[in-house]
Design a protein around this motif. Structure first.
Motif, mmCIF file in Angstrom:
data_model
loop_
_atom_site.group_PDB
_atom_site.id
_atom_site.type_symbol
_atom_site.label_atom_id
_atom_site.label_comp_id
_atom_site.label_asym_id
_atom_site.label_seq_id
_atom_site.Cartn_x
_atom_site.Cartn_y
_atom_site.Cartn_z
ATOM 1 N N MET A 1 14.284 -12.537 14.583
ATOM 2 C CA MET A 1 13.611 -11.335 14.092
ATOM 3 C C MET A 1 13.275 -11.419 12.612
ATOM 4 N N GLY A 2 13.854 -12.399 11.925
ATOM 5 C CA GLY A 2 13.553 -12.570 10.509
ATOM 6 C C GLY A 2 14.501 -11.799 9.615
ATOM 7 N N GLN A 3 14.282 -11.922 8.335
ATOM 8 C CA GLN A 3 15.142 -11.304 7.329
ATOM 9 C C GLN A 3 15.003 -9.784 7.329
ATOM 10 N N LYS A 4 16.136 -9.078 7.154
ATOM 11 C CA LYS A 4 16.100 -7.626 7.083
ATOM 12 C C LYS A 4 15.637 -7.192 5.694
ATOM 13 N N VAL A 5 15.038 -6.016 5.641
ATOM 14 C CA VAL A 5 14.606 -5.487 4.349
ATOM 15 C C VAL A 5 15.828 -5.148 3.511
ATOM 16 N N SER A 6 15.663 -5.210 2.204
ATOM 17 C CA SER A 6 16.792 -4.971 1.305
ATOM 18 C C SER A 6 17.014 -3.489 1.035
ATOM 19 N N ARG A 7 16.021 -2.648 1.345
ATOM 20 C CA ARG A 7 16.162 -1.209 1.130
ATOM 21 C C ARG A 7 16.703 -0.543 2.393
ATOM 22 N N ASN A 8 17.482 0.522 2.214
ATOM 23 C CA ASN A 8 17.940 1.298 3.366
ATOM 24 C C ASN A 8 17.622 2.783 3.214
ATOM 25 N N ASP A 9 16.729 3.101 2.269
ATOM 26 C CA ASP A 9 16.264 4.471 2.109
ATOM 27 C C ASP A 9 14.970 4.452 1.308
ATOM 28 N N PHE A 10 14.265 5.568 1.338
ATOM 29 C CA PHE A 10 13.060 5.707 0.545
ATOM 30 C C PHE A 10 13.430 5.869 -0.929
ATOM 31 N N GLU A 11 12.431 5.819 -1.783
ATOM 32 C CA GLU A 11 12.634 6.017 -3.218
ATOM 33 C C GLU A 11 12.449 7.513 -3.520
ATOM 34 N N TRP A 12 13.561 8.226 -3.578
ATOM 35 C CA TRP A 12 13.499 9.663 -3.805
ATOM 36 C C TRP A 12 13.366 9.952 -5.295
ATOM 37 N N VAL A 13 12.397 10.792 -5.646
ATOM 38 C CA VAL A 13 12.199 11.175 -7.043
ATOM 39 C C VAL A 13 12.130 12.698 -7.133
ATOM 40 N N TYR A 14 12.329 13.201 -8.335
ATOM 41 C CA TYR A 14 12.365 14.647 -8.538
ATOM 42 C C TYR A 14 11.399 15.066 -9.639
ATOM 43 N N THR A 15 10.337 14.302 -9.759
ATOM 44 C CA THR A 15 9.263 14.593 -10.700
ATOM 45 C C THR A 15 8.007 14.953 -9.919
ATOM 46 N N GLU A 16 7.043 15.536 -10.596
ATOM 47 C CA GLU A 16 5.761 15.838 -9.970
ATOM 48 C C GLU A 16 4.981 14.541 -9.755
ATOM 49 N N GLU A 17 4.026 14.573 -8.825
ATOM 50 C CA GLU A 17 3.163 13.400 -8.655
ATOM 51 C C GLU A 17 2.421 13.145 -9.978
ATOM 52 N N PRO A 18 2.112 11.887 -10.296
ATOM 53 C CA PRO A 18 1.659 11.543 -11.645
ATOM 54 C C PRO A 18 0.193 11.807 -11.956
ATOM 55 N N HIS A 19 -0.615 12.108 -10.957
ATOM 56 C CA HIS A 19 -2.063 12.076 -11.180
ATOM 57 C C HIS A 19 -2.605 13.297 -11.910
ATOM 58 N N ALA A 20 -2.079 14.475 -11.623
ATOM 59 C CA ALA A 20 -2.590 15.685 -12.286
ATOM 60 C C ALA A 20 -2.351 15.624 -13.789
ATOM 61 N N SER A 21 -1.161 15.188 -14.190
ATOM 62 C CA SER A 21 -0.856 15.117 -15.626
ATOM 63 C C SER A 21 -1.678 14.033 -16.306
ATOM 64 N N ARG A 22 -1.865 12.886 -15.630
ATOM 65 C CA ARG A 22 -2.673 11.824 -16.242
ATOM 66 C C ARG A 22 -4.140 12.241 -16.328
ATOM 67 N N ARG A 23 -4.619 12.958 -15.320
ATOM 68 C CA ARG A 23 -5.997 13.459 -15.366
ATOM 69 C C ARG A 23 -6.215 14.312 -16.615
ATOM 70 N N LYS A 24 -5.269 15.190 -16.894
ATOM 71 C CA LYS A 24 -5.388 16.070 -18.054
ATOM 72 C C LYS A 24 -5.429 15.269 -19.348
ATOM 73 N N ILE A 25 -4.555 14.269 -19.465
ATOM 74 C CA ILE A 25 -4.499 13.444 -20.682
ATOM 75 C C ILE A 25 -5.797 12.658 -20.859
ATOM 76 N N ILE A 26 -6.291 12.072 -19.762
ATOM 77 C CA ILE A 26 -7.510 11.263 -19.847
ATOM 78 C C ILE A 26 -8.709 12.128 -20.223
ATOM 79 N N LEU A 27 -8.819 13.307 -19.623
ATOM 80 C CA LEU A 27 -9.958 14.174 -19.921
ATOM 81 C C LEU A 27 -9.921 14.691 -21.360
ATOM 82 N N GLU A 28 -8.718 14.872 -21.885
ATOM 83 C CA GLU A 28 -8.627 15.276 -23.295
ATOM 84 C C GLU A 28 -9.162 14.181 -24.207
ATOM 85 N N LYS A 29 -8.918 12.931 -23.822
ATOM 86 C CA LYS A 29 -9.356 11.810 -24.643
ATOM 87 C C LYS A 29 -10.791 11.401 -24.331
ATOM 88 N N TYR A 30 -11.174 11.492 -23.054
ATOM 89 C CA TYR A 30 -12.512 11.052 -22.625
ATOM 90 C C TYR A 30 -13.194 12.156 -21.815
#
Length: 321
Positions: A1-30
């Motif tokens: 069956m091959g090598q097992k994956v090294s992760r046993n859970d998802f990558e849980w984060v507690y921040t907002e998704e990054p795109h809305a904040s980056r959109r705001k920064i980019i539009l301020e500059k450009y």
């Protein structure tokens, strides 16, 4: 069956998704990036030509042997159908006729859906816009594999099978994870699609219909153009949840590879996303990126650090952690 994956859970984060904040920064500059917003007037002609090409191809494939039909479905028809799925993606953001003409976009979505064989244009829009707004949400973002998928396909061979079965996960996962009652437009989409399918079978034959359906399914699985499914949001570098692909297959996929740019500016049509990258290059050139979707598929299967678990997830708001 091959090598097992090294992760046993998802990558849980507690921040907002990054795109809305980056959109705001980019539009301020450009702020000139706002001039790129709006529909692409050439898009409807390109997507329409793809639909007509597939319909004309039906009169050729109807007399082919099954091996030749499969080969053509994988190497030609599947690519066109996958491109039409990505045309539906553009249409879901109202980039065919603009936000002021939503029904024009929906009707054109029905048209682009025809060669795909499965009614999906309205349902895709319903779930895809939530993927943008709630990226990584454990319930709402149905782009993320289920826990069952991650546990079942956790070896090299298992990941290979998962890639081959991707079409079915994409079709059925939303119905299991976040079911929604069908809308009137979804019913209309289904009636139009089934009528077209019946006409193909009646006037041209079952082989022609098989060519369309097999092409759609094959090109969503173990196929170079399907590499974008994995390249977009699977975590190949810790801390990064969206990745762009800068390679030649963007030419036939409406620049869907420019995925960080797309999530930052979903109102910019695919044809103008390279200009977003050119203007705000310091924001995009420093992030991890892909140059080959085929390599993405290979690394996903062979690298034990990557697999269905390699996704950033967020607790749904209101749920206990």
């Amino acid at each position: 069956m091959g090598q097992k994956v090294s992760r046993n859970d998802f990558e849980w984060v507690y921040t907002e998704e990054p795109h809305a904040s980056r959109r705001k920064i980019i539009l301020e500059k450009y702020p000139q990036i706002k001039k790129l917003f709006g529909h692409d007037p050439n898009f409807k002609w390109i997507a329409g030509a793809m639909v007509l090409t597939q319909i004309l191809a039906l009169f050729i494939v109807k007399d082919l042997s099954w091996p030749w039909l499969l080969a053509l479905a994988y190497c030609f028809g599947g690519i066109l159908n996958h491109s039409l799925m990505l045309a539906v993606h553009e249409i879901s953001h109202n980039l065919a006729f603009g936000h002021s003409r939503p029904m024009h976009n929906r009707i054109f979505g029905f048209f682009c859906n025809l060669p795909i064989g499965l009614p999906m244009s309205i349902s895709f829009k319903k779930y895809h816009l939530e993927h943008h707004r709630y990226q990584g949400d454990e319930v709402i973002d149905t782009d993320i594999p289920t826990l069952l998928e991650a546990r079942l396909f956790d070896t090299t061979f298992g990941k290979f099978l998962w890639v081959c079965l991707q079409p079915f996960f994409y079709i059925f996962r939303p119905l299991v994870v976040n079911p929604k009652p069908p809308t009137r437009l979804e019913i209309v989409n289904t009636i139009i699609q089934l009528t077209f399918n019946a006409a193909v079978v009646y006037f041209i034959g079952w082989k022609a219909m098989a060519y369309l359906l097999l092409g759609s399914i094959l090109a969503m699985g173990l196929h170079p153009v399907a590499g974008h499914f994995i390249s977009e949001h699977y975590m190949f570098a810790k801390g990064f949840e969206t990745y762009s692909y800068y390679g030649p297959l963007n030419w036939i996929t409406f620049n869907v590879g420019y995925h960080n740019e797309h999530h930052d500016f979903p109102s910019v049509p695919g044809s103008r996303l390279p200009e977003v990258k050119r203007i705000a290059k310091e924001f995009y050139e420093t992030m991890p990126q892909h140059t080959s979707w085929t390599r993405v598929l290979y690394d996903f299967v062979m690298d034990p650090a990557v697999g269905p678990y390699a996704r950033v997830k967020r607790r749904q708001r209101g749920l206990a952690s």
